[in-house]
Structure formats: C-alpha cells, structure tokens
Design an enzyme around this catalytic site. Structure first.
Site, PDB file in Angstrom:
ATOM      1  N   LYS A  55       0.851  -1.196   0.000  1.00  8.76           N
ATOM      2  CA  LYS A  55       0.000   0.000   0.000  1.00  8.76           C
ATOM      3  C   LYS A  55       0.881   1.238   0.000  1.00  8.76           C
ATOM      4  O   LYS A  55       1.904   1.274   0.688  1.00  8.76           O
ATOM      5  CB  LYS A  55      -0.914  -0.023   1.228  1.00  8.76           C
ATOM      6  N   SER A  82      -9.997   2.008   2.498  1.00 11.48           N
ATOM      7  CA  SER A  82      -9.050   2.787   1.728  1.00 11.48           C
ATOM      8  C   SER A  82      -7.982   1.938   1.017  1.00 11.48           C
ATOM      9  O   SER A  82      -7.378   2.408   0.057  1.00 11.48           O
ATOM     10  CB  SER A  82      -8.337   3.793   2.629  1.00 11.48           C
ATOM     11  N   SER A 110     -10.474  -0.121   6.716  1.00 14.66           N
ATOM     12  CA  SER A 110      -9.774   0.035   5.435  1.00 14.66           C
ATOM     13  C   SER A 110      -9.094  -1.217   4.906  1.00 14.66           C
ATOM     14  O   SER A 110      -8.609  -1.217   3.774  1.00 14.66           O
ATOM     15  CB  SER A 110      -8.734   1.154   5.534  1.00 14.66           C
TER      16      SER A 110
END
Lengths: 493, 98
Positions: A78, A153, A177
């Site tokens: 990420k 997210s 997320s």
C-alpha cells in the site's frame, strides 16, 4: 505451478525446494501485472527492477541453504508504507513525487522473509475513504466488476490480490480500510490487534487506530504474511512488547467448542434480502462446523460512527500538520511563510482530506474540545467495555463486514453515506480488536449484472490472533466461497 | 453540543488551509451536517467513564542512550521541496524593523 494463481504457501514451498526460482516467478509476474493493471489500476508505481533484484537475492539465499517463509511470493505494498528509494505518495498530490528515505518495519520484514515487491498500490488519499475514489492519482477498479469500486481505503491492495495481480499485499486499517475492500474484492483481509504490527514507516492518519495487516486469497496465506511482519519493534513505541504468537501452524479444521457471538443490534433485517440471506447462511455454516451461536449485545455500537468521525479526524488534523511545504513533497510559494503553508496545503490535499482536517481542527478547538473530542473518547471507553462484556459470553463475534456488496463509482456523493459503509467495522477498530473479513458468498448488487462478493467479519478479544485465524480457516475450508466467483474476463485472460 | 453556524474560515486558519469562497460554503454545510449526526452522542451516558486515548495499555518507552545509525542526511533532504546547504529553505519569517 502457475505463479499467478498459486497460493503463497505453494510458491514458498516450491521456491524453497528449488523447483522454481524466485527469478522465474518475477519474470512471469512482471509482464502479467503490467497487462492486467491496465484494466484494474491497482498500482500507482510498479517496481520491476526492485522485484528482480529481490528475486536474485532470494535465490542466492536459498542456494546458500536458507529457508524463507515467503520465498518468491509476489507482494503488493500500500502506498502509505515507506519503501526505500521508491515513490511513496499516500495517493496525494502533496506527496506525488516524494521518494521514501527508508523502508518501514512491516515491509522490511516481508522482504526479508523472501517476498518480492511488485509495486505500490493505490488508495484513498491518506487512507481516508471507503471506496478508493478519494485517490488523487488514479482510479482503481473492482476485479469482479470494473464498473464498481474496490472498496477502501486499501483499494489497490485488495483489487490486486482479488484480480490475481499479486499473491499477497499489505493494507492499513483505521476504521475498516482492510476489511471492507477485502469483502468487496473476494479476498481475506486481516487487521491484527492495535500494536501487533509495527507502524514504523506507515504514514500516519489516526495514530490511536491505524494498524497494518495483510490481504491474501486464503486464510493460510494471510496467516503466513502476518507471522512474517508482526511482532515487537523498538522503532514504534506503541508496538506491543509481548511474546508474538505465530498463527500459520495453528489453523483449525472445525469449530467444536467455539462460542460465536451474533450481535443483537446488527439485525440482518437492515440489509437487502439476498445479502441478509447470505449472512444467515454464514451463521448457519459456523454452527454446522460445531460452533455454538450465542446472542450478544453491543448497545453502544450504534455510537461507533459518531465516535470515530470525531476521534479519527482530530488525530488526522494533528498528524497531517507536518505537510506544510517545508520538509516533504509539494511547496507552493507565498508572500510569507504562513501563506506558503496555506497555499501548499490547499493545492496538495483533496476534498476528503480537507474535510477531515476541518472536522478535526474544529473538534479540538477551544470551547469544543470537551463537547466533542473528550466526549468521543469516553464513548470509545463505553464501546470497548461492551465488547469486553460480550466476550464473557463468546469467543468470537460474527457480523457483516460491510452493509452491501461493492457499489458503482460515484454512487455515494454525500460524505455521510460513504461513512456508513464502515458501520460494522468501526466499533471493532475503536476497541482495538483483531478482526478479519473472509469471503462468505455473493449477492446481486443494486443495478448490477454480476453477483458480487460479500465478506463475513470475525472479531475476537485483544491479542487472540491465533484463535481468530483458526476459526476463519475452519470456515474457509468448509465453505470455499472465494473459489465460487471469478474475476471479469480481461483480468483472467 | 452546538449546531450554530461554524466559522469555517476561522477553523481553516487554525488548520493552515486556504479555502475558496465555494469551499467555505460547501465544507461549512457538510461540517454542520456531520455535527448533526454526531449529536447522537449526547444520548450516551459517559458521566462515570474515563476517556480512552488508546486501547492498549501504554507506558513511556525508554532505550539505552547509545549511538545508533540514523537516516542518511542527503537522502532525507532530497525529499524536501527546497533544500539548501543541508537545510530546509523557507520564506523569510522575521520582519524587518523600521
């Protein structure tokens, strides 16, 4: 072995046994990911040279007699996690060209365990969002319907694993997320107990809630990834200094003797009929594996959203103060230093980030601090107490991970309707509990033409990761839901 | 909890965020909308409850005061928008007198 579709377990076994080299895996994955990602948009940066370099290093270590738990396993990272020499953007214009000066602990541990870095994945800007749409740098699509969001997210990390453009990936979870995008993309997403995985090198959003965790297509792969990246780290003062329990070697086959709590306040009647039916079936499947279903009460869970949307923005407004045009990334010149700050932040942050900075600044401002921030922190205590009471009656709590399957792009224009997506995950985050989402079936979404995946959320007491992953494994083994859906054609061909 | 008009410009000034008139209007109404939602916390009794800043018991962490390698100065400075001679260059912050 097909490195694209194989599990992390099988890849690591084959590479350690020298049946296939890490370099061969890298050379298969690099062109595959580049072509699939034209459709998915899961990555902001691909790192083929770095992947090859790590593959050569893994092969050399294995040739020297080492055995590596994640040998040759293709991993996506990420883009709020620092990787030395690589662009690390948080999907924000303010960090669009920022190169990380070091590698964070969780990522460093994955790479040291033999994982190969494919690239950095797209996300909601600074991890604020539940669809991926708040990225300022790209649009990530759901591999099961390209007209739908991947969730957020950790949008790209879930999309990449779900779309076979990575074997494992890292996410971060503040209010859902990891779990919500895992549910949307038909993968397993795991948020460990707060403090279990070092946050050193994770660009902070809400420091009392942020936690790093893995995505993979099976519970066992998630367990192996967690085992590699977890544990105490002196570089993060909030990382817990207690013995680390590995999980991968302790997965269960059944749920005999396990009490599964079903939350009275999370009635499935609030959900669309086929979504509700899928969850009822999931609870029945848990019982069929030998679990005893017990009703538990979380009377304060309904205050979770309000509590979270005061605490998280308050912490974000403080954490994001560092982006001022002086030390990192973007600067927009102004007549004086104050104007430089204001213009830099105005140009660098997107709408959701600005919204949360404003909410947080307001909640922390003189005259409102007690009414909002302190009140929310007290509500947080009540919510955590509710979970403690519930865990006196059960070992694990089962619930939906999200209130619907993946929705279409631009379907949630009102900020609050987007916040509601995390209704089930937020209370768990406020209590700091370990929790995961595991595929549990599918439902035809509003206006959709393809059945979309659903995720079952399991949450257990603090530091009970080993037990939690064990329960999830038993459920996965018996149901095999992930294998019942296939990504869209352009992704699989 | 108050639901009066929020001084969005004042809040933005505290947050060092320049806003256009359109943004002041939009964020103002969205902020007021959110505050109406969070108003439900009033119904939750927290009179005898301690605030939770963080769920895991935490204490101050100390380490031996020994030299350990730190990040490379040049690498760190390379991420700054206007590095100069190993420092962060910023606009003048001290006004001239007179």
């Amino acid at each position: 072995m097909d490195p694209v579709r194989a599990s992390a377990r099988d890849i690591a076994r084959a590479v350690n046994a020298r049946e296939i080299s890490a370099v061969e895996i890298a050379e298969t994955m690099i062109p595959h990911v580049a072509s699939v990602d034209e459709h998915l948009g899961a990555y902001l940066t691909l790192t083929p040279d770095l992947m090859r370099e790590h593959a050569r290093r893994v092969d050399a270590r294995i040739a020297a007699g080492e055995s590596l738990p994640l040998a040759g396993v293709p991993a996506a990272i990420k883009d709020n996690m620092c990787l030395l020499g690589t662009r690390t953007t948080c999907a924000s214009k303010i960090l669009e060209h920022w190169i990380a000066p070091y590698t964070g602990t969780a990522v460093a541990r994955l790479l040291d365990a033999g994982a190969l870095p494919i690239g950095k994945t797209n996300m909601d800007e600074f991890a604020m969002g539940s669809s991926g749409e708040n990225s300022a740098l790209g649009k990530t699509k759901n591999p099961y319907d390209l007209d739908r969001v991947p969730g957020g997210s950790s949008a790209g990390s879930a999309s990449a694993v779900g779309g076979f453009a990575a074997t494992i990936s890292t996410g971060s979870d503040t209010g859902g997320s990891i779990r919500e995008p895992a549910a949307f993309c038909n993968v397993v997403g795991f948020k460990p107990t707060y403090g279990r995985v070092s946050r050193y090198g994770l660009i902070a959003f809400a420091s009392s809630l942020d936690q790093i965790g893995p995505f993979a297509r099976s519970v066992e792969d998630v367990a192996m990834t967690y085992d590699a990246m977890g544990g105490h780290d002196p570089m993060d003062a909030t990382s817990v200094d207690m013995p680390f329990e590995t999980t991968a070697g302790h997965l269960r086959e059944d749920l005999r003797g396990v009490r599964v709590g079903i939350v009275k306040e999370f009635a499935t009647s609030d959900l669309a009929p086929d979504v509700a039916a899928a969850y009822e079936k999931a609870y029945a499947d848990l019982a069929a594996l030998g679990a005893e279903l017990v009703e538990v009460e979380l009377p304060t869970a309904k205050y979770g959203l309000s509590t979270y949307y005061l605490i998280a923005p308050a912490e974000c407004s403080s954490n994001l103060a560092r982006f001022d045009g002086v030390r990192y990334g973007l600067r927009v010149d102004g007549a004086d230093v104050g104007e430089m700050y204001e213009k830099t932040r105005a140009a660098g942050f997107g709408p959701e980030v600005k919204r949360r900075i404003l909410i947080g600044t307001y909640a922390l401002s003189s005259g409102y601090y007690d009414a909002y921030y302190v009140k929310a922190q007290k509500a947080r205590t009540r919510i955590a107490d509710d979970f403690r009471r519930a865990f006196a009656k059960c070992d694990v709590i089962a619930s939906p991970a999200a209130s619907s399957p993946a929705f279409a792009f631009n379907a949630k224009s009102d900020p609050y309707s987007m916040y509601l997506m995390d209704y089930y995950t937020i209370p768990v985050s406020l209590a700091g509990l370990p929790s995961l989402s595991i595929p549990c079936g599918s439902a035809l979404p509003e206006g959709g033409s393809r059945p979309m995946p659903l995720g079952l959320q399991l949450a257990s007491p603090l530091f009970s990761e080993r037990a939690l992953l064990g329960y999830a494994h038993a459920y996965e083994r018996a149901t095999q839901h992930a294998a019942k859906l296939a990504p869209v054609q352009v992704v699989t061909s | 909890m108050a639901t009066e008009r929020i001084d969005v410009r004042g809040v933005a000034r505290l947050a060092r965020l320049a806003l256009s008139d359109e943004e002041v209007e939009r964020y103002g109404s969205q902020l007021e909308d959110l505050l109406k939602h969070v108003d439900d916390l009033k119904q939750l009794d927290t009179s005898d409850v301690a605030a939770t800043a963080q769920v895991i018991e935490s204490r101050n962490v100390m380490r031996p005061d020994t030299l350990v390698p730190c990040l490379d100065h040049d690498v760190v400075m390379a991420g700054a928008p206007q590095p100069q001679h190993g420092f962060f260059r910023v606009p003048k912050i001290i006004a001239e007198v007179g």
